[in-house]
Design a protein around this motif. Structure first.
Motif, PDB file in Angstrom:
ATOM      1  N   CYS A  66      -3.017  -3.811  -5.244  1.00 25.60           N
ATOM      2  CA  CYS A  66      -2.938  -3.819  -3.781  1.00 25.60           C
ATOM      3  C   CYS A  66      -1.597  -3.283  -3.301  1.00 25.60           C
ATOM      4  O   CYS A  66      -1.531  -2.523  -2.333  1.00 25.60           O
ATOM      5  CB  CYS A  66      -3.166  -5.242  -3.253  1.00 25.60           C
ATOM      6  SG  CYS A  66      -3.209  -5.339  -1.441  1.00 25.60           S
ATOM      7  N   GLN A  67      -0.533  -3.662  -3.976  1.00 23.72           N
ATOM      8  CA  GLN A  67       0.791  -3.163  -3.616  1.00 23.72           C
ATOM      9  C   GLN A  67       0.867  -1.648  -3.781  1.00 23.72           C
ATOM     10  O   GLN A  67       1.428  -0.943  -2.936  1.00 23.72           O
ATOM     11  CB  GLN A  67       1.860  -3.832  -4.475  1.00 23.72           C
ATOM     12  CG  GLN A  67       3.281  -3.394  -4.126  1.00 23.72           C
ATOM     13  CD  GLN A  67       4.325  -4.115  -4.972  1.00 23.72           C
ATOM     14  OE1 GLN A  67       4.012  -5.038  -5.713  1.00 23.72           O
ATOM     15  NE2 GLN A  67       5.578  -3.686  -4.857  1.00 23.72           N
ATOM     16  N   SER A  68       0.271  -1.154  -4.861  1.00 25.95           N
ATOM     17  CA  SER A  68       0.252   0.282  -5.099  1.00 25.95           C
ATOM     18  C   SER A  68      -0.533   1.014  -4.015  1.00 25.95           C
ATOM     19  O   SER A  68      -0.105   2.061  -3.521  1.00 25.95           O
ATOM     20  CB  SER A  68      -0.368   0.566  -6.474  1.00 25.95           C
ATOM     21  OG  SER A  68      -0.464   1.958  -6.709  1.00 25.95           O
ATOM     22  N   GLU A  69      -1.675   0.461  -3.635  1.00 27.72           N
ATOM     23  CA  GLU A  69      -2.484   1.074  -2.578  1.00 27.72           C
ATOM     24  C   GLU A  69      -1.753   1.056  -1.243  1.00 27.72           C
ATOM     25  O   GLU A  69      -1.834   2.013  -0.463  1.00 27.72           O
ATOM     26  CB  GLU A  69      -3.816   0.339  -2.449  1.00 27.72           C
ATOM     27  CG  GLU A  69      -4.794   0.609  -3.571  1.00 27.72           C
ATOM     28  CD  GLU A  69      -6.174   0.077  -3.256  1.00 27.72           C
ATOM     29  OE1 GLU A  69      -6.467  -0.145  -2.071  1.00 27.72           O
ATOM     30  OE2 GLU A  69      -6.961  -0.107  -4.199  1.00 27.72           O
ATOM     31  N   ALA A  73      -0.837   4.245   1.018  1.00 21.49           N
ATOM     32  CA  ALA A  73      -1.301   4.371   2.391  1.00 21.49           C
ATOM     33  C   ALA A  73      -0.137   4.647   3.341  1.00 21.49           C
ATOM     34  O   ALA A  73      -0.218   5.537   4.205  1.00 21.49           O
ATOM     35  CB  ALA A  73      -2.030   3.097   2.814  1.00 21.49           C
ATOM     36  N   ASN A  74       0.965   3.921   3.180  1.00 15.61           N
ATOM     37  CA  ASN A  74       2.125   4.124   4.055  1.00 15.61           C
ATOM     38  C   ASN A  74       2.720   5.520   3.869  1.00 15.61           C
ATOM     39  O   ASN A  74       3.178   6.148   4.837  1.00 15.61           O
ATOM     40  CB  ASN A  74       3.183   3.062   3.767  1.00 15.61           C
ATOM     41  CG  ASN A  74       2.760   1.688   4.266  1.00 15.61           C
ATOM     42  OD1 ASN A  74       2.046   1.572   5.251  1.00 15.61           O
ATOM     43  ND2 ASN A  74       3.208   0.641   3.576  1.00 15.61           N
ATOM     44  N   LEU A  75       2.700   6.018   2.640  1.00 18.74           N
ATOM     45  CA  LEU A  75       3.205   7.360   2.376  1.00 18.74           C
ATOM     46  C   LEU A  75       2.308   8.411   3.028  1.00 18.74           C
ATOM     47  O   LEU A  75       2.803   9.371   3.647  1.00 18.74           O
ATOM     48  CB  LEU A  75       3.264   7.598   0.861  1.00 18.74           C
ATOM     49  CG  LEU A  75       3.816   8.967   0.413  1.00 18.74           C
ATOM     50  CD1 LEU A  75       5.255   9.125   0.899  1.00 18.74           C
ATOM     51  CD2 LEU A  75       3.750   9.088  -1.102  1.00 18.74           C
ATOM     52  N   LYS A  81      -1.585  11.664   7.644  1.00 20.75           N
ATOM     53  CA  LYS A  81      -2.930  11.612   7.073  1.00 20.75           C
ATOM     54  C   LYS A  81      -3.565  10.267   7.408  1.00 20.75           C
ATOM     55  O   LYS A  81      -2.991   9.211   7.147  1.00 20.75           O
ATOM     56  CB  LYS A  81      -2.871  11.783   5.551  1.00 20.75           C
ATOM     57  CG  LYS A  81      -4.234  11.670   4.878  1.00 20.75           C
ATOM     58  CD  LYS A  81      -4.122  11.832   3.359  1.00 20.75           C
ATOM     59  CE  LYS A  81      -5.488  11.691   2.695  1.00 20.75           C
ATOM     60  NZ  LYS A  81      -5.409  11.858   1.224  1.00 20.75           N
ATOM     61  N   LEU A  82      -4.771  10.314   8.001  1.00 16.15           N
ATOM     62  CA  LEU A  82      -5.519   9.109   8.321  1.00 16.15           C
ATOM     63  C   LEU A  82      -6.894   9.182   7.656  1.00 16.15           C
ATOM     64  O   LEU A  82      -7.520  10.247   7.633  1.00 16.15           O
ATOM     65  CB  LEU A  82      -5.681   8.944   9.834  1.00 16.15           C
ATOM     66  CG  LEU A  82      -4.400   8.651  10.636  1.00 16.15           C
ATOM     67  CD1 LEU A  82      -4.722   8.596  12.117  1.00 16.15           C
ATOM     68  CD2 LEU A  82      -3.760   7.351  10.172  1.00 16.15           C
ATOM     69  N   ILE A 131      -4.906  -0.790   5.459  1.00 10.63           N
ATOM     70  CA  ILE A 131      -3.708  -0.238   6.095  1.00 10.63           C
ATOM     71  C   ILE A 131      -4.082   0.943   6.988  1.00 10.63           C
ATOM     72  O   ILE A 131      -3.586   1.082   8.114  1.00 10.63           O
ATOM     73  CB  ILE A 131      -2.682   0.218   5.028  1.00 10.63           C
ATOM     74  CG1 ILE A 131      -2.199  -0.981   4.210  1.00 10.63           C
ATOM     75  CG2 ILE A 131      -1.505   0.932   5.685  1.00 10.63           C
ATOM     76  CD1 ILE A 131      -1.435  -2.006   5.019  1.00 10.63           C
ATOM     77  N   MET A 132      -4.980   1.788   6.495  1.00 14.45           N
ATOM     78  CA  MET A 132      -5.418   2.945   7.275  1.00 14.45           C
ATOM     79  C   MET A 132      -6.131   2.507   8.566  1.00 14.45           C
ATOM     80  O   MET A 132      -5.922   3.088   9.634  1.00 14.45           O
ATOM     81  CB  MET A 132      -6.347   3.818   6.434  1.00 14.45           C
ATOM     82  CG  MET A 132      -5.630   4.725   5.465  1.00 14.45           C
ATOM     83  SD  MET A 132      -4.706   5.994   6.378  1.00 14.45           S
ATOM     84  CE  MET A 132      -3.804   6.787   5.040  1.00 14.45           C
TER      85      MET A 132
END
Length: 282
Positions: A66-69, A73-75, A81-82, A131-132
């Motif tokens: 989850c942290q990786s995702e 997403a923030n990057l 990008k959405l 996050i998106m």
């Protein structure tokens, strides 16, 4: 490619992850087949320790993924990008996904798919997608997605005028005449059926309150109000009552045919639909 915990549709890696979770659960069940049938104080110390180890390993994996995702997403958001996700699994699903995809393209929003699982904590699955979605709501407003959903559903219905819709694809309004709300359908249809249907003199009523006898009608209700394909099933707890099956089946068919049903709607438009009606016996 985003490695969604939730499990990304058509992603081989995700399928492997799901298989690993399943194997892990089965491995534990096989280790102690009667684990869920015995009291907790009789579980061996070894089983308890092993289960705790597996739970900890899974939690660490989910937290890390989850942290990786979230970082990914923030990057991507910083790169403008959405991505909007169509979900499959333990969530409500909609008609009009293709139409929704086309509408989102007008706003430069990409579309992907994700799978939701009832065995993984919600806050630890599909973290990239979550996050998106928050960013889309922040940028376009909290009602943006819902409004596009309504438009896409409407377009879908217009493109499929002759489709026979399943119950869950229709708006939640009663199809029974005179009802003010959907819940009235269950009571009113029963009451009206028994007004014109009498029990045969030899009918044996149920003595056990926990045992139910019933019959159900399934039919197609067209947007014109026409009825077709009536099928009736009947089930009696008291086998002696099956001698009256033909009588009750004919009565229910007449009731369905003589009722002026209100056509179903989807996105507010009249549609052909499947209908189910259940009648309980005393």
């Amino acid at each position: 490619m985003v490695s969604n915990i939730g499990i990304k549709v058509l992603s081989p890696l995700s399928i492997i992850i799901l298989a690993c979770f399943t194997m892990k659960n089965k491995r534990f069940e096989n280790k102690s087949g009667s684990f869920y049938q015995i009291k907790s104080d009789t579980v061996s110390v070894e089983d308890s320790i092993q289960r705790a180890q597996w739970d900890e390993e899974e939690r660490k994996y989910l937290d890390s993924a989850c942290q990786s995702e979230t970082e990914k997403a923030n990057l991507d958001i910083k790169k403008n990008k959405l991505v909007y996700f169509h979900y499959f699994g333990m969530v409500e699903q909609y008609n009009g996904d293709a139409e929704m995809t086309e509408l989102l393209k007008k706003y430069n929003i990409e579309v992907d798919s994700a799978f939701t699982s009832c065995t993984v904590p919600y806050h630890l699955q599909n973290c990239y997608a979550q996050i998106m979605r928050k960013e889309i709501d922040r940028k376009f407003g909290p009602n943006f997605i819902d409004s596009l959903r309504e438009v896409s559903k409407l377009e879908y219905v217009k493109k499929n005028p002759n489709k026979i819709y399943r119950f869950e694809e229709c708006d939640w309004v009663s199809r029974y005449p005179g009802d003010k709300e959907y819940n009235d359908f269950f009571k009113n249809s029963q009451d009206h059926f028994w007004r014109n249907t009498k029990y045969p003199s030899g009918f044996e009523f149920r003595k056990d309150k926990d045992l139910y006898s019933y019959m159900g009608a399934n039919f197609i209700l067209y947007k014109t109000g026409k009825i077709s394909d009536i099928k009736v099933d009947i089930s009696f707890q008291n086998k002696k009552n099956y001698q009256y099956s033909s009588y009750f089946i004919n009565q229910l068919k007449k009731f369905v045919q003589n009722t002026k049903w209100i056509p179903a709607t989807s996105a507010g438009i009249k549609v052909n639909s499947e209908m189910d009606l259940t009648i309980h016996f005393k």
